[in-house]
Design a protein around this motif. Structure first.
Motif, PDB file in Angstrom:
ATOM      1  N   VAL A  41       0.517  -1.459  -0.061  1.00 47.38           N
ATOM      2  CA  VAL A  41       0.245  -0.001  -0.268  1.00 47.38           C
ATOM      3  C   VAL A  41       0.839   1.025   0.046  1.00 47.38           C
ATOM      4  CG1 VAL A  41      -1.707   1.379   1.066  1.00 47.38           C
ATOM      5  CG2 VAL A  41      -1.798  -1.434   1.275  1.00 47.38           C
ATOM      6  N   PRO A  42       1.124   1.878  -1.256  1.00 47.52           N
ATOM      7  CA  PRO A  42       1.638   3.400  -0.509  1.00 47.52           C
ATOM      8  C   PRO A  42       1.302   4.103  -0.163  1.00 47.52           C
ATOM      9  CG  PRO A  42       1.618   2.774  -3.161  1.00 47.52           C
ATOM     10  CD  PRO A  42       0.901   1.057  -2.340  1.00 47.52           C
ATOM     11  N   THR A  43       1.190   4.576   0.691  1.00 45.96           N
ATOM     12  CA  THR A  43       1.101   5.251   1.549  1.00 45.96           C
ATOM     13  C   THR A  43       2.228   6.790   1.801  1.00 45.96           C
ATOM     14  OG1 THR A  43       0.260   3.693   2.736  1.00 45.96           O
ATOM     15  CG2 THR A  43       0.404   5.805   3.935  1.00 45.96           C
ATOM     16  N   THR A  44       0.939   8.243   1.807  1.00 43.69           N
ATOM     17  CA  THR A  44       1.699   9.204   0.551  1.00 43.69           C
ATOM     18  C   THR A  44       1.322  10.014   0.956  1.00 43.69           C
ATOM     19  OG1 THR A  44       2.941  10.283  -0.884  1.00 43.69           O
ATOM     20  CG2 THR A  44       0.900   8.879  -1.891  1.00 43.69           C
ATOM     21  N   GLY A  45       1.824  11.765   1.112  1.00 44.45           N
ATOM     22  CA  GLY A  45       1.663  13.067   1.231  1.00 44.45           C
ATOM     23  C   GLY A  45       0.917  13.385  -0.249  1.00 44.45           C
ATOM     24  N   ARG A  46       1.407  12.261  -1.398  1.00 46.35           N
ATOM     25  CA  ARG A  46       1.341  12.428  -2.816  1.00 46.35           C
ATOM     26  C   ARG A  46      -0.260  12.562  -2.544  1.00 46.35           C
ATOM     27  NH1 ARG A  46       5.299  11.147  -7.228  1.00 46.35           N
ATOM     28  NH2 ARG A  46       7.286  11.288  -5.726  1.00 46.35           N
ATOM     29  N   ALA A  47      -1.273  13.090  -3.667  1.00 47.10           N
ATOM     30  CA  ALA A  47      -2.700  12.672  -4.556  1.00 47.10           C
ATOM     31  C   ALA A  47      -2.456  11.546  -4.939  1.00 47.10           C
ATOM     32  CB  ALA A  47      -2.688  14.461  -5.401  1.00 47.10           C
ATOM     33  N   VAL A  48      -3.670  10.667  -5.258  1.00 45.62           N
ATOM     34  CA  VAL A  48      -3.652   9.805  -6.251  1.00 45.62           C
ATOM     35  C   VAL A  48      -2.802   9.846  -7.360  1.00 45.62           C
ATOM     36  CG1 VAL A  48      -5.512   7.870  -7.116  1.00 45.62           C
ATOM     37  CG2 VAL A  48      -5.953   8.875  -5.300  1.00 45.62           C
ATOM     38  N   ASP A  49      -3.175  10.972  -7.976  1.00 42.95           N
ATOM     39  CA  ASP A  49      -2.497  11.138  -9.546  1.00 42.95           C
ATOM     40  C   ASP A  49      -0.631  11.341  -9.619  1.00 42.95           C
ATOM     41  OD1 ASP A  49      -4.747  10.648 -10.611  1.00 42.95           O
ATOM     42  OD2 ASP A  49      -5.085  12.940 -11.555  1.00 42.95           O
ATOM     43  N   GLY A  50      -0.554  11.429  -8.110  1.00 40.48           N
ATOM     44  CA  GLY A  50       1.027  11.378  -7.727  1.00 40.48           C
ATOM     45  C   GLY A  50       2.092  10.491  -7.697  1.00 40.48           C
ATOM     46  N   ILE A  51       1.012   9.247  -7.624  1.00 37.65           N
ATOM     47  CA  ILE A  51       1.605   7.987  -7.966  1.00 37.65           C
ATOM     48  C   ILE A  51       1.893   7.796  -8.526  1.00 37.65           C
ATOM     49  CG2 ILE A  51       1.474   5.887  -6.721  1.00 37.65           C
ATOM     50  CD1 ILE A  51      -1.042   6.353  -4.415  1.00 37.65           C
ATOM     51  N   MET A  52       3.107   7.493  -9.050  1.00 37.60           N
ATOM     52  CA  MET A  52       3.943   6.790 -10.065  1.00 37.60           C
ATOM     53  C   MET A  52       3.483   5.825 -10.830  1.00 37.60           C
ATOM     54  SD  MET A  52       7.835   6.820  -8.261  1.00 37.60           S
ATOM     55  CE  MET A  52       8.479   6.141 -10.044  1.00 37.60           C
ATOM     56  N   GLU A  53       3.303   5.428 -12.214  1.00 36.84           N
ATOM     57  CA  GLU A  53       2.764   3.421 -12.525  1.00 36.84           C
ATOM     58  C   GLU A  53       3.927   2.837 -12.618  1.00 36.84           C
ATOM     59  OE1 GLU A  53      -0.308   2.441 -15.058  1.00 36.84           O
ATOM     60  OE2 GLU A  53       0.150   4.884 -14.375  1.00 36.84           O
ATOM     61  N   GLU A  54       4.616   3.191 -11.955  1.00 37.95           N
ATOM     62  CA  GLU A  54       5.610   1.399 -11.695  1.00 37.95           C
ATOM     63  C   GLU A  54       5.131   1.448 -10.820  1.00 37.95           C
ATOM     64  OE1 GLU A  54      10.248   0.700 -11.685  1.00 37.95           O
ATOM     65  OE2 GLU A  54       9.790   2.836 -11.946  1.00 37.95           O
ATOM     66  N   ILE A  55       4.449   2.498  -9.750  1.00 37.01           N
ATOM     67  CA  ILE A  55       5.035   2.382  -8.859  1.00 37.01           C
ATOM     68  C   ILE A  55       2.836   0.672  -8.292  1.00 37.01           C
ATOM     69  CG2 ILE A  55       3.773   2.217  -5.954  1.00 37.01           C
ATOM     70  CD1 ILE A  55       6.442   4.516  -6.369  1.00 37.01           C
ATOM     71  N   ARG A  56       1.448   1.816  -8.605  1.00 32.54           N
ATOM     72  CA  ARG A  56       0.798   1.257  -8.858  1.00 32.54           C
ATOM     73  C   ARG A  56       0.403  -0.313 -10.741  1.00 32.54           C
ATOM     74  NH1 ARG A  56      -3.670   5.589  -9.511  1.00 32.54           N
ATOM     75  NH2 ARG A  56      -2.954   6.736  -9.072  1.00 32.54           N
ATOM     76  N   ASN A  62      -3.240  -2.659  -4.507  1.00 31.35           N
ATOM     77  CA  ASN A  62      -4.849  -2.442  -4.756  1.00 31.35           C
ATOM     78  C   ASN A  62      -4.859  -1.403  -4.630  1.00 31.35           C
ATOM     79  OD1 ASN A  62      -5.003  -4.944  -6.378  1.00 31.35           O
ATOM     80  ND2 ASN A  62      -4.231  -5.988  -4.064  1.00 31.35           N
ATOM     81  N   TYR A  63      -4.339  -1.015  -2.767  1.00 27.46           N
ATOM     82  CA  TYR A  63      -4.713   0.188  -2.720  1.00 27.46           C
ATOM     83  C   TYR A  63      -3.606   1.241  -2.419  1.00 27.46           C
ATOM     84  CZ  TYR A  63      -8.953  -3.378  -1.827  1.00 27.46           C
ATOM     85  OH  TYR A  63      -9.405  -4.625  -1.667  1.00 27.46           O
ATOM     86  N   ALA A  64      -4.382   2.268  -2.552  1.00 23.42           N
ATOM     87  CA  ALA A  64      -3.910   3.426  -2.234  1.00 23.42           C
ATOM     88  C   ALA A  64      -4.012   4.517  -0.350  1.00 23.42           C
ATOM     89  CB  ALA A  64      -3.137   4.018  -3.057  1.00 23.42           C
ATOM     90  N   ILE A  65      -2.723   4.689  -0.102  1.00 26.85           N
ATOM     91  CA  ILE A  65      -2.824   6.157   0.957  1.00 26.85           C
ATOM     92  C   ILE A  65      -2.700   7.382   0.416  1.00 26.85           C
ATOM     93  CG2 ILE A  65      -3.070   6.359   3.759  1.00 26.85           C
ATOM     94  CD1 ILE A  65      -3.379   3.780   4.348  1.00 26.85           C
ATOM     95  N   THR A  66      -3.335   8.351   0.755  1.00 28.21           N
ATOM     96  CA  THR A  66      -3.016   9.289  -0.039  1.00 28.21           C
ATOM     97  C   THR A  66      -3.505  10.368   0.699  1.00 28.21           C
ATOM     98  OG1 THR A  66      -4.609   9.467  -1.649  1.00 28.21           O
ATOM     99  CG2 THR A  66      -2.724   8.341  -2.323  1.00 28.21           C
ATOM    100  N   ALA A  67      -2.900  11.655   0.765  1.00 26.68           N
ATOM    101  CA  ALA A  67      -2.685  13.335   0.788  1.00 26.68           C
ATOM    102  C   ALA A  67      -2.647  13.296   2.793  1.00 26.68           C
ATOM    103  CB  ALA A  67      -4.723  13.935   0.680  1.00 26.68           C
ATOM    104  N   ASN A  68      -1.442  12.372   3.131  1.00 23.63           N
ATOM    105  CA  ASN A  68      -1.907  11.778   4.654  1.00 23.63           C
ATOM    106  C   ASN A  68      -2.153  11.251   4.964  1.00 23.63           C
ATOM    107  OD1 ASN A  68       1.001  13.001   4.121  1.00 23.63           O
ATOM    108  ND2 ASN A  68       0.364  14.909   4.738  1.00 23.63           N
ATOM    109  N   GLY A  69      -3.748  10.507   4.400  1.00 21.26           N
ATOM    110  CA  GLY A  69      -4.692   9.748   5.165  1.00 21.26           C
ATOM    111  C   GLY A  69      -5.858  10.299   4.667  1.00 21.26           C
ATOM    112  N   GLY A  70      -5.439  11.866   4.211  1.00 29.60           N
ATOM    113  CA  GLY A  70      -7.110  12.753   3.164  1.00 29.60           C
ATOM    114  C   GLY A  70      -7.533  11.542   2.282  1.00 29.60           C
TER     115      GLY A  70
END
Length: 272
Positions: A41-56, A62-70
């Motif tokens: 689970v990428p867990t980042t301060g970035r927005a969803v669109d900021g997660i690199m395709e290579e990681i996606r 399958n899931y991501a936590i973005t915007a620090n949990g927002g």
């Protein structure tokens, strides 16, 4: 080591090296975990669109936590599972305070950062490194005026990100705003979320949603905004390049992000 069902990974300063690259060793370690049935689970301060395709595209992601949990996102089905947002009114209150400073501010709305020409064309004035500038340009929508855009669109924000040289006074001013949490991931930024929107809270929510024992979670991080998930996870791992406060909160300390610290810990604690 207890059985792990979910690994939460901060990106910048943690999974990615100083040039924002995913190393072959880190990638292979995560692939091996996915083969073991572990959720990555990428867990980042970035927005969803900021997660690199290579990681996606990694197996197990399958899931991501973005915007620090927002936001907690179901990447596979392109849908939002959980949102803890700043109201439009609260977002404007934060922006109006930041606007009094020599600061670059961008609210995250609907998975994208919102910026304006005077910011994105002069990021060096706000201490933004060339590497971060490249990432910002790829993940921001440019509007003539951020505050006017937020007023007119009426939308809530997942987070407000602020870059500036001297943070202390602005952080003190923002302390008067009710219902927010302030953190940081870089030496020259502040990240403002709605109260309760933390990586730790989002991680525990996702573990419950996936019926994974909370103690069977592992989290990796390096910055102030990672402390909540380092403390909440069954196993919290601090990067060797992490802040001392992160290391103090962790169960384990690994190598730096430029030394494949994520892979080193996974190999030691899970694979071997």
């Amino acid at each position: 080591m207890k059985s792990i069902g979910l690994i939460a990974l901060d990106l910048d300063g943690t999974l990615l090296d100083s040039r924002k690259r995913l190393s072959p060793r880190n990638k292979e370690a995560l692939i091996k975990c996915a083969r073991m049935g572990i959720q990555i689970v990428p867990t980042t301060g970035r927005a969803v669109d900021g997660i690199m395709e290579e990681i996606r595209m990694l197996p197990g992601v399958n899931y991501a936590i973005t915007a620090n949990g927002g936001t907690v996102a179901d990447l596979e089905n392109a849908r939002c599972l959980l949102r803890r947002t700043l109201t439009n009114e609260k977002t404007l209150e934060i922006l109006s305070i930041a606007d009094k400073y020599n600061a670059m501010y961008d609210p995250y709305i609907n998975g994208r950062g919102i910026t304006q020409p005077e910011f994105i064309d002069h990021m060096e004035n706000y201490g933004v490194s060339p590497t971060i500038q490249k990432m910002v340009r790829a993940t921001r929508d440019v509007v003539p005026n951020v505050i006017r855009y937020v007023k007119e669109c009426g939308s809530d924000a997942e987070k407000v990100n602020i870059y500036l040289g001297e943070r202390k006074t602005l952080r003190e001013d923002l302390g008067s705003v009710e219902g927010i949490v302030i953190s940081s991931s870089l030496y020259n930024n502040l990240e403002i979320n709605a109260h309760g929107a933390t990586k730790g809270n989002a991680l525990m929510w996702l573990a419950d949603y996936l019926s994974i024992d909370r103690k069977a979670t592992m989290a990796f991080g390096d910055g102030e905004n990672d402390i909540s998930m380092i403390e909440a996870a069954g196993v919290g791992v601090a990067m060797g390049n992490g802040l001392e406060a992160v290391k103090a909160a962790a169960d384990e300390i690994t190598l730096t992000n430029d030394e494949d610290g994520v892979a080193a810990a996974i190999e030691r604690l899970i694979i071997n």
